[in-house]
Design an enzyme around this catalytic site. Sequence first.
Site, mmCIF file in Angstrom:
data_model
loop_
_atom_site.group_PDB
_atom_site.id
_atom_site.type_symbol
_atom_site.label_atom_id
_atom_site.label_comp_id
_atom_site.label_asym_id
_atom_site.label_seq_id
_atom_site.Cartn_x
_atom_site.Cartn_y
_atom_site.Cartn_z
ATOM 1 N N HIS A 26 15.848 3.363 64.864
ATOM 2 C CA HIS A 26 17.305 3.590 64.944
ATOM 3 C C HIS A 26 17.773 4.159 66.295
ATOM 4 O O HIS A 26 18.308 5.252 66.400
ATOM 5 C CB HIS A 26 17.873 4.344 63.735
ATOM 6 C CG HIS A 26 17.221 5.652 63.345
ATOM 7 N ND1 HIS A 26 17.038 6.698 64.198
ATOM 8 C CD2 HIS A 26 16.768 6.091 62.147
ATOM 9 C CE1 HIS A 26 16.503 7.712 63.562
ATOM 10 N NE2 HIS A 26 16.318 7.364 62.313
ATOM 11 N N HIS A 62 11.324 14.080 51.482
ATOM 12 C CA HIS A 62 12.482 13.580 52.252
ATOM 13 C C HIS A 62 12.728 12.139 51.826
ATOM 14 O O HIS A 62 11.782 11.354 51.716
ATOM 15 C CB HIS A 62 12.117 13.678 53.741
ATOM 16 C CG HIS A 62 13.124 13.161 54.697
ATOM 17 N ND1 HIS A 62 14.474 13.159 54.452
ATOM 18 C CD2 HIS A 62 12.973 12.627 55.947
ATOM 19 C CE1 HIS A 62 15.101 12.648 55.504
ATOM 20 N NE2 HIS A 62 14.215 12.308 56.417
ATOM 21 N N GLU A 111 14.552 9.683 53.342
ATOM 22 C CA GLU A 111 14.741 8.589 54.302
ATOM 23 C C GLU A 111 13.652 7.536 54.075
ATOM 24 O O GLU A 111 12.502 7.852 53.759
ATOM 25 C CB GLU A 111 14.723 9.114 55.746
ATOM 26 C CG GLU A 111 15.237 8.052 56.716
ATOM 27 C CD GLU A 111 15.612 8.573 58.105
ATOM 28 O OE1 GLU A 111 15.281 9.721 58.455
ATOM 29 O OE2 GLU A 111 16.249 7.799 58.857
ATOM 30 N N ASP A 133 11.715 5.597 55.619
ATOM 31 C CA ASP A 133 10.386 5.513 56.243
ATOM 32 C C ASP A 133 9.357 6.297 55.418
ATOM 33 O O ASP A 133 8.156 6.041 55.529
ATOM 34 C CB ASP A 133 10.401 5.979 57.712
ATOM 35 C CG ASP A 133 11.124 7.293 57.936
ATOM 36 O OD1 ASP A 133 11.981 7.674 57.126
ATOM 37 O OD2 ASP A 133 10.833 7.947 58.959
ATOM 38 N N HIS A 171 15.167 16.755 58.229
ATOM 39 C CA HIS A 171 16.122 16.041 59.029
ATOM 40 C C HIS A 171 17.394 15.616 58.282
ATOM 41 O O HIS A 171 18.414 15.321 58.896
ATOM 42 C CB HIS A 171 15.343 14.803 59.557
ATOM 43 C CG HIS A 171 16.048 13.675 60.128
ATOM 44 N ND1 HIS A 171 15.810 12.364 59.826
ATOM 45 C CD2 HIS A 171 17.037 13.651 61.038
ATOM 46 C CE1 HIS A 171 16.569 11.568 60.503
ATOM 47 N NE2 HIS A 171 17.331 12.306 61.247
ATOM 48 N N ASP A 186 9.255 15.392 58.471
ATOM 49 C CA ASP A 186 9.675 14.999 59.824
ATOM 50 C C ASP A 186 9.407 16.071 60.886
ATOM 51 O O ASP A 186 9.150 15.739 62.053
ATOM 52 C CB ASP A 186 11.180 14.692 59.836
ATOM 53 C CG ASP A 186 11.489 13.246 59.463
ATOM 54 O OD1 ASP A 186 10.580 12.401 59.523
ATOM 55 O OD2 ASP A 186 12.649 12.972 59.114
ATOM 56 N N TYR A 191 10.349 13.032 70.402
ATOM 57 C CA TYR A 191 10.753 12.987 68.987
ATOM 58 C C TYR A 191 11.804 14.062 68.720
ATOM 59 O O TYR A 191 12.840 13.795 68.101
ATOM 60 C CB TYR A 191 9.508 13.206 68.139
ATOM 61 C CG TYR A 191 9.719 13.150 66.651
ATOM 62 C CD1 TYR A 191 9.539 11.964 65.947
ATOM 63 C CD2 TYR A 191 10.088 14.282 65.942
ATOM 64 C CE1 TYR A 191 9.726 11.916 64.573
ATOM 65 C CE2 TYR A 191 10.279 14.243 64.575
ATOM 66 C CZ TYR A 191 10.089 13.054 63.896
ATOM 67 O OH TYR A 191 10.274 13.014 62.533
ATOM 68 N N HIS A 197 4.820 11.858 60.649
ATOM 69 C CA HIS A 197 4.691 10.869 61.728
ATOM 70 C C HIS A 197 3.665 11.379 62.740
ATOM 71 O O HIS A 197 3.709 12.557 63.131
ATOM 72 C CB HIS A 197 6.011 10.674 62.484
ATOM 73 C CG HIS A 197 7.131 10.111 61.661
ATOM 74 N ND1 HIS A 197 7.129 8.816 61.196
ATOM 75 C CD2 HIS A 197 8.290 10.664 61.235
ATOM 76 C CE1 HIS A 197 8.248 8.600 60.519
ATOM 77 N NE2 HIS A 197 8.968 9.698 60.516
HETATM 78 FE FE1 FEO Z 1 14.025 11.438 58.575
HETATM 79 FE FE2 FEO Z 1 10.873 10.162 59.288
HETATM 80 O O1 FEO Z 1 12.537 10.281 58.426
#
Ligand code: FEO
Length: 394
Positions: free
Chosen positions: A24, A78, A80, A82, A144, A163, A191, A222
Amino acid sequence: MKAVEIKPKIYWVGGIDWNLRYFHGYLTPRGTTYNAYLIVDDKITLVDTVKHYLFEEMLERIKDIIDPAKIDYLVVNHVEMDHSGSVPKIMEVAPEAKIITSDKGKKGLERHYKKEWEYQIIKSGDEMNLGSHTLKFVQTPMVHWPDSMVTYIPEDKLLLPNDAFGQHIGSTERFDDQLGWDIVHEEAATYYANIVLPYGDQVKKALDVLGQLPIDMIAPSHGVIWRSFIPQLLEVYPKWANHETDQKALIVYDTMWGSTKEIANALANGLEDAGIPVTTRFLQTSHMSEIMTDVLLSKAVLVGSSTLNNGMLPTVAGFLTYVKGLRPKNRIGLAFGSYGWGGQGARHVEEVLKDMNWEIPHELLNIQYVPDDDELQSVKETGRKLAKIICEKN
Ligand code: FEO
């Protein structure tokens, strides 16, 4: 697909996204990973999942350790996609599993997936005993998303912060020391600059709570797992959250016929003469998400644009929109540029810098058509003056 045991009976079972180059708006030249963790205990628990197209890869790693149908709990730190993208598929494979998440996590999962699952809602401070492991939850809203939380396992001093503390690194190496501080620090900074920067106040609150926990491993969702560079990481994160910078300057510009570039170079010469390190980024060759790492670390940010059609060049406008959304604070700004007759380009740049509440200690530099030697000398002198101001600020 092998799982990796990171602590006794706790396994990394995530997916490696080797081909990801765009997240994104953020370029990810090293790809990334989505890290999921499997805890094998009386109650078998999966913490987070992976992007939907890496589900099979995660499943193979889980199968390397247990029968996935035996998963009792799925912790969603979380929502999101991903991290939650494989929740529907894992719930098909493990239909008896109960989802452990926050109230906002449940609402987010319902909005995303429209499924009837069994939930256990937790809040900060709640604990769950799995047998020989305990899960302790701390909500970290806006690090996040509003639903974000972290999971802590006290018996192993292991933090699973989703995150937070992540880096977009796709690699078979699982641990920070396997890649070295320089790479993981650079990617952690990039990041932070592109994902976490707007939420500095929330990061500070989270660090205050997490700082009370003994931690010897941080396994984000991540990139690589922190086991060797945790002291260094916990030194830079508060600095970034407090918008503290280095005593350096960043010059970002685009140019139509080269005049704005000449002004950028003269500013750089003045700053360097006065002892301030300068990074210069040309928006036709550097992507804005790469430049954000420089913004994160620089006390002064000088932005230049030629005037085009009574405004900024589109590259500069796009960059400033991106920066403004990420809300870096406590910077010194300067607008500059060249023009033919209107001169609105640099003026519009300055308006955005002021909108961000940056300190603007010098009037904008706006030069008609092509700067002459005297004008360039004057610009260079402005660079020297800015250097003095930067030194006084640190
Ligand atoms: Fe806020 Fe890695 O997603």
